[in-house]
Design a protein around this motif. Structure first.
Motif, PDB file in Angstrom:
ATOM      1  N   HIS A  37       0.901  -1.184   0.167  1.00  0.00           N
ATOM      2  CA  HIS A  37       0.039   0.059  -0.020  1.00  0.00           C
ATOM      3  C   HIS A  37       0.765   1.239   0.004  1.00  0.00           C
ATOM      4  CE1 HIS A  37      -3.675  -2.369   0.788  1.00  0.00           C
ATOM      5  NE2 HIS A  37      -2.879  -3.361   1.271  1.00  0.00           N
ATOM      6  N   CYS A  38       2.272   1.074  -0.486  1.00  0.00           N
ATOM      7  CA  CYS A  38       3.133   2.118  -0.513  1.00  0.00           C
ATOM      8  C   CYS A  38       3.410   2.557  -1.950  1.00  0.00           C
ATOM      9  CB  CYS A  38       4.425   2.090   0.557  1.00  0.00           C
ATOM     10  SG  CYS A  38       5.386   3.306   0.178  1.00  0.00           S
ATOM     11  N   TRP A  39       3.207   3.872  -2.476  1.00  0.00           N
ATOM     12  CA  TRP A  39       3.667   4.206  -3.824  1.00  0.00           C
ATOM     13  C   TRP A  39       4.866   4.977  -3.807  1.00  0.00           C
ATOM     14  CZ3 TRP A  39      -1.911   6.691  -3.652  1.00  0.00           C
ATOM     15  CH2 TRP A  39      -2.816   5.718  -3.606  1.00  0.00           C
ATOM     16  N   ALA A  40       5.598   4.833  -4.875  1.00  0.00           N
ATOM     17  CA  ALA A  40       6.849   5.524  -5.010  1.00  0.00           C
ATOM     18  C   ALA A  40       7.152   5.820  -6.481  1.00  0.00           C
ATOM     19  CB  ALA A  40       7.946   4.692  -4.509  1.00  0.00           C
ATOM     20  N   THR A  41       7.799   6.971  -6.700  1.00  0.00           N
ATOM     21  CA  THR A  41       8.135   7.350  -7.874  1.00  0.00           C
ATOM     22  C   THR A  41       9.384   7.971  -8.084  1.00  0.00           C
ATOM     23  OG1 THR A  41       7.167   9.545  -7.691  1.00  0.00           O
ATOM     24  CG2 THR A  41       5.505   7.871  -8.537  1.00  0.00           C
ATOM     25  N   PHE A  42       9.828   7.905  -9.340  1.00  0.00           N
ATOM     26  CA  PHE A  42      11.361   8.338  -9.258  1.00  0.00           C
ATOM     27  C   PHE A  42      11.309   9.182 -10.852  1.00  0.00           C
ATOM     28  CE2 PHE A  42      15.287   8.242 -11.451  1.00  0.00           C
ATOM     29  CZ  PHE A  42      16.112   9.058 -10.724  1.00  0.00           C
ATOM     30  N   ARG A  43      12.006  10.359 -10.563  1.00  0.00           N
ATOM     31  CA  ARG A  43      12.042  11.118 -11.712  1.00  0.00           C
ATOM     32  C   ARG A  43      13.458  11.869 -11.863  1.00  0.00           C
ATOM     33  NH1 ARG A  43      10.972  16.903 -13.522  1.00  0.00           N
ATOM     34  NH2 ARG A  43      10.484  17.470 -11.523  1.00  0.00           N
ATOM     35  N   ALA A  44      14.323  11.386 -12.991  1.00  0.00           N
ATOM     36  CA  ALA A  44      15.624  11.882 -13.072  1.00  0.00           C
ATOM     37  C   ALA A  44      15.240  13.442 -13.845  1.00  0.00           C
ATOM     38  CB  ALA A  44      16.052  11.005 -14.169  1.00  0.00           C
ATOM     39  N   LEU A  45      16.018  14.213 -13.042  1.00  0.00           N
ATOM     40  CA  LEU A  45      16.053  15.708 -13.576  1.00  0.00           C
ATOM     41  C   LEU A  45      17.044  15.727 -14.730  1.00  0.00           C
ATOM     42  CD1 LEU A  45      16.101  17.338  -9.873  1.00  0.00           C
ATOM     43  CD2 LEU A  45      13.965  17.054 -11.545  1.00  0.00           C
ATOM     44  N   GLU A  46      16.775  16.504 -15.742  1.00  0.00           N
ATOM     45  CA  GLU A  46      17.671  16.927 -16.952  1.00  0.00           C
ATOM     46  C   GLU A  46      18.858  17.848 -16.171  1.00  0.00           C
ATOM     47  OE1 GLU A  46      17.373  15.608 -19.971  1.00  0.00           O
ATOM     48  OE2 GLU A  46      15.594  14.477 -19.138  1.00  0.00           O
ATOM     49  N   PRO A  47      19.902  17.634 -16.759  1.00  0.00           N
ATOM     50  CA  PRO A  47      21.061  18.534 -16.499  1.00  0.00           C
ATOM     51  C   PRO A  47      20.717  19.886 -16.688  1.00  0.00           C
ATOM     52  CG  PRO A  47      21.874  16.500 -17.587  1.00  0.00           C
ATOM     53  CD  PRO A  47      20.439  16.505 -17.717  1.00  0.00           C
ATOM     54  N   GLY A  48      20.933  20.760 -16.133  1.00  0.00           N
ATOM     55  CA  GLY A  48      20.525  22.262 -16.331  1.00  0.00           C
ATOM     56  C   GLY A  48      19.188  22.444 -15.790  1.00  0.00           C
ATOM     57  N   SER A  49      18.629  21.508 -15.098  1.00  0.00           N
ATOM     58  CA  SER A  49      17.208  21.936 -14.613  1.00  0.00           C
ATOM     59  C   SER A  49      17.319  21.968 -12.850  1.00  0.00           C
ATOM     60  CB  SER A  49      16.105  20.839 -15.234  1.00  0.00           C
ATOM     61  OG  SER A  49      16.425  19.655 -14.421  1.00  0.00           O
ATOM     62  N   TYR A  50      18.382  21.899 -12.294  1.00  0.00           N
ATOM     63  CA  TYR A  50      18.658  21.578 -10.950  1.00  0.00           C
ATOM     64  C   TYR A  50      19.685  22.722 -10.524  1.00  0.00           C
ATOM     65  CZ  TYR A  50      19.486  19.493  -6.264  1.00  0.00           C
ATOM     66  OH  TYR A  50      19.412  19.310  -5.095  1.00  0.00           O
ATOM     67  N   LEU A  51      19.165  23.655  -9.641  1.00  0.00           N
ATOM     68  CA  LEU A  51      19.956  24.885  -9.213  1.00  0.00           C
ATOM     69  C   LEU A  51      20.297  24.838  -7.868  1.00  0.00           C
ATOM     70  CD1 LEU A  51      20.763  28.022  -9.795  1.00  0.00           C
ATOM     71  CD2 LEU A  51      18.891  28.557  -8.283  1.00  0.00           C
ATOM     72  N   GLU A  52      21.416  24.535  -7.399  1.00  0.00           N
ATOM     73  CA  GLU A  52      22.043  24.167  -5.926  1.00  0.00           C
ATOM     74  C   GLU A  52      23.136  25.207  -5.839  1.00  0.00           C
ATOM     75  OE1 GLU A  52      21.634  20.839  -3.432  1.00  0.00           O
ATOM     76  OE2 GLU A  52      23.874  20.637  -3.669  1.00  0.00           O
ATOM     77  N   GLY A  53      23.354  25.858  -4.748  1.00  0.00           N
ATOM     78  CA  GLY A  53      24.513  26.871  -4.596  1.00  0.00           C
ATOM     79  C   GLY A  53      24.539  27.992  -5.561  1.00  0.00           C
ATOM     80  N   GLY A  54      23.426  28.348  -6.117  1.00  0.00           N
ATOM     81  CA  GLY A  54      23.347  29.488  -6.823  1.00  0.00           C
ATOM     82  C   GLY A  54      23.694  29.178  -8.257  1.00  0.00           C
ATOM     83  N   ARG A  55      23.826  28.120  -8.645  1.00  0.00           N
ATOM     84  CA  ARG A  55      24.090  27.764 -10.115  1.00  0.00           C
ATOM     85  C   ARG A  55      23.455  26.538 -10.589  1.00  0.00           C
ATOM     86  NH1 ARG A  55      28.554  24.258 -10.854  1.00  0.00           N
ATOM     87  NH2 ARG A  55      29.569  23.597  -8.967  1.00  0.00           N
ATOM     88  N   LEU A  56      23.061  26.366 -12.043  1.00  0.00           N
ATOM     89  CA  LEU A  56      22.569  25.059 -12.703  1.00  0.00           C
ATOM     90  C   LEU A  56      23.549  24.038 -12.511  1.00  0.00           C
ATOM     91  CD1 LEU A  56      20.608  26.601 -15.527  1.00  0.00           C
ATOM     92  CD2 LEU A  56      19.705  25.675 -13.368  1.00  0.00           C
ATOM     93  N   ARG A  57      23.282  22.972 -12.142  1.00  0.00           N
ATOM     94  CA  ARG A  57      24.080  21.870 -11.842  1.00  0.00           C
ATOM     95  C   ARG A  57      24.199  20.987 -13.301  1.00  0.00           C
ATOM     96  NH1 ARG A  57      27.360  21.846  -7.317  1.00  0.00           N
ATOM     97  NH2 ARG A  57      26.645  23.348  -6.212  1.00  0.00           N
TER      98      ARG A  57
END
Length: 123
Positions: A37-57
């Motif tokens: 009864h537990c659901w889980a999903t995974f989504r891989a983020l595209e390069p350039g769509s993740y901002l951390e530390g003030g810059r796109l990774r």
């Protein structure tokens, strides 16, 4: 009915089935739920769509940035159960993505009664 949503920048695609099964097993065990009864999903983020530390990774920096995980669960779990779920999911996601569990960001959100529609009913 815990739901786990995982988003991560990845360099190499993970074994998604193994990641999701381990994560569902971990959260179900921590919350005293049936894994079925537990659901889980995974989504891989595209390069350039993740901002951390003030810059796109980039994909090459995937191991340096935090996978982002949300646990949605029904209201009423104890603080100890929530903490156990947070730790267990961080460990499962870290292992499944080859990341340090300390670098996995996990948030726990409670769904109050009357805020969910499932099985044809508002619960």
């Amino acid at each position: 009915m815990p739901i786990v949503r995982i988003e991560a920048l990845v360099r190499t695609p993970p074994d998604v089935e193994a990641l999701l099964r381990a994560t569902a097993r971990a959260v179900a065990s921590a919350l005293g739920s049936d894994e079925r009864h537990c659901w889980a999903t995974f989504r891989a983020l595209e390069p350039g769509s993740y901002l951390e530390g003030g810059r796109l990774r980039t994909a090459e920096e995937a191991q340096e940035v935090s996978p982002l995980v949300t646990i949605l669960a029904a209201h009423g779990r104890s603080g100890e159960q929530k903490a156990a779920a947070l730790r267990a999911v961080a460990a499962a996601v870290g292992q499944g993505l080859g990341s340090d569990p300390a670098n996995v960001f996990v948030e726990y959100r409670e769904l109050p009664p009357g805020h969910v529609h499932a099985g044809g009913e508002v619960r």
